[in-house]
Design a protein around this motif. Structure first.
Motif, short mmCIF file in Angstrom:
data_model
loop_
_atom_site.label_atom_id
_atom_site.label_comp_id
_atom_site.label_asym_id
_atom_site.label_seq_id
_atom_site.Cartn_x
_atom_site.Cartn_y
_atom_site.Cartn_z
N MET A 120 0.84 -1.17 0.00
CA MET A 120 0.00 0.00 0.00
C MET A 120 0.90 1.24 0.00
N THR A 121 0.56 2.19 -0.81
CA THR A 121 1.36 3.41 -0.88
C THR A 121 1.01 4.33 0.28
N TYR A 122 1.96 5.17 0.67
CA TYR A 122 1.73 6.07 1.79
C TYR A 122 0.63 7.09 1.54
N PRO A 123 0.50 7.67 0.35
CA PRO A 123 -0.63 8.59 0.14
C PRO A 123 -1.99 7.90 0.31
N PHE A 124 -2.11 6.68 -0.19
CA PHE A 124 -3.36 5.95 -0.04
C PHE A 124 -3.60 5.61 1.43
N LEU A 125 -2.56 5.19 2.13
CA LEU A 125 -2.67 4.90 3.56
C LEU A 125 -3.09 6.14 4.33
N PHE A 126 -2.52 7.28 3.97
CA PHE A 126 -2.90 8.53 4.61
C PHE A 126 -4.39 8.81 4.44
N LEU A 127 -4.89 8.64 3.23
CA LEU A 127 -6.32 8.86 2.99
C LEU A 127 -7.19 7.90 3.79
N LEU A 128 -6.75 6.65 3.90
CA LEU A 128 -7.51 5.67 4.69
C LEU A 128 -7.52 6.05 6.17
N LEU A 129 -6.37 6.44 6.69
CA LEU A 129 -6.30 6.81 8.11
C LEU A 129 -7.12 8.07 8.39
N VAL A 130 -7.06 9.03 7.48
CA VAL A 130 -7.86 10.25 7.65
C VAL A 130 -9.35 9.90 7.58
N GLY A 131 -9.74 9.11 6.59
CA GLY A 131 -11.15 8.74 6.45
C GLY A 131 -11.67 7.99 7.67
N ALA A 132 -10.90 7.04 8.16
CA ALA A 132 -11.33 6.28 9.33
C ALA A 132 -11.41 7.18 10.56
N SER A 133 -10.41 8.02 10.75
CA SER A 133 -10.39 8.91 11.92
C SER A 133 -11.54 9.90 11.87
N TYR A 134 -11.78 10.48 10.70
CA TYR A 134 -12.86 11.44 10.57
C TYR A 134 -14.21 10.79 10.82
N ARG A 135 -14.39 9.60 10.28
CA ARG A 135 -15.68 8.93 10.45
C ARG A 135 -15.94 8.60 11.91
N ILE A 136 -14.92 8.15 12.64
CA ILE A 136 -15.09 7.85 14.06
C ILE A 136 -15.39 9.13 14.84
N TYR A 137 -14.65 10.20 14.54
CA TYR A 137 -14.92 11.49 15.19
C TYR A 137 -16.36 11.93 14.92
N ARG A 138 -16.76 11.86 13.67
CA ARG A 138 -18.11 12.32 13.28
C ARG A 138 -19.19 11.47 13.93
N PHE A 139 -18.99 10.16 13.98
CA PHE A 139 -19.97 9.26 14.58
C PHE A 139 -20.16 9.57 16.06
N ILE A 140 -19.08 9.71 16.78
CA ILE A 140 -19.18 9.94 18.22
C ILE A 140 -19.54 11.40 18.55
N GLY A 141 -18.93 12.33 17.85
CA GLY A 141 -19.07 13.73 18.22
C GLY A 141 -20.20 14.50 17.59
N ARG A 142 -20.75 14.03 16.45
CA ARG A 142 -21.72 14.87 15.76
C ARG A 142 -22.94 14.16 15.18
#
Length: 89
Positions: free
Chosen positions: A1-23
């Motif tokens: 897996m390339t680092y740019p793709f991994l970055f997008l996955l980590l951002v997407g997962a983190s944002y979704r968890i934040y959004r689910f719990i916080g908003r």
């Protein structure tokens, strides 16, 4: 897996968890039972987004390894913060 793709996955997962719990509406009942100070912190993409990003990156790093994990946490949490600003728009 390339680092740019991994970055997008980590951002997407983190944002979704934040959004689910916080908003998201589905967790509103849970949040309403919390003190105002905690509820405000959970709704902050820069505050709570950092802690969620930290957890996601640490779990990934422990499982698969990452070079410079502290920089990954900072980069992912910054992206989550910016996404939350756009979402609040």
């Amino acid at each position: 897996m390339t680092y740019p793709f991994l970055f997008l996955l980590l951002v997407g997962a983190s944002y979704r968890i934040y959004r689910f719990i916080g908003r998201d509406d589905i967790t509103e009942g849970f949040r309403l039972r919390l003190p105002d100070r905690v509820r405000n912190a959970l709704a902050c993409g820069w505050c709570f987004g950092f802690w969620v990003s930290l957890a996601v990156v640490v779990i990934y790093d422990a499982s698969y390894g990452l070079p410079l994990p502290v920089l990954w946490v900072l980069a992912v949490s910054t992206a989550v913060g910016f996404l939350s600003e756009i979402d609040n728009g």
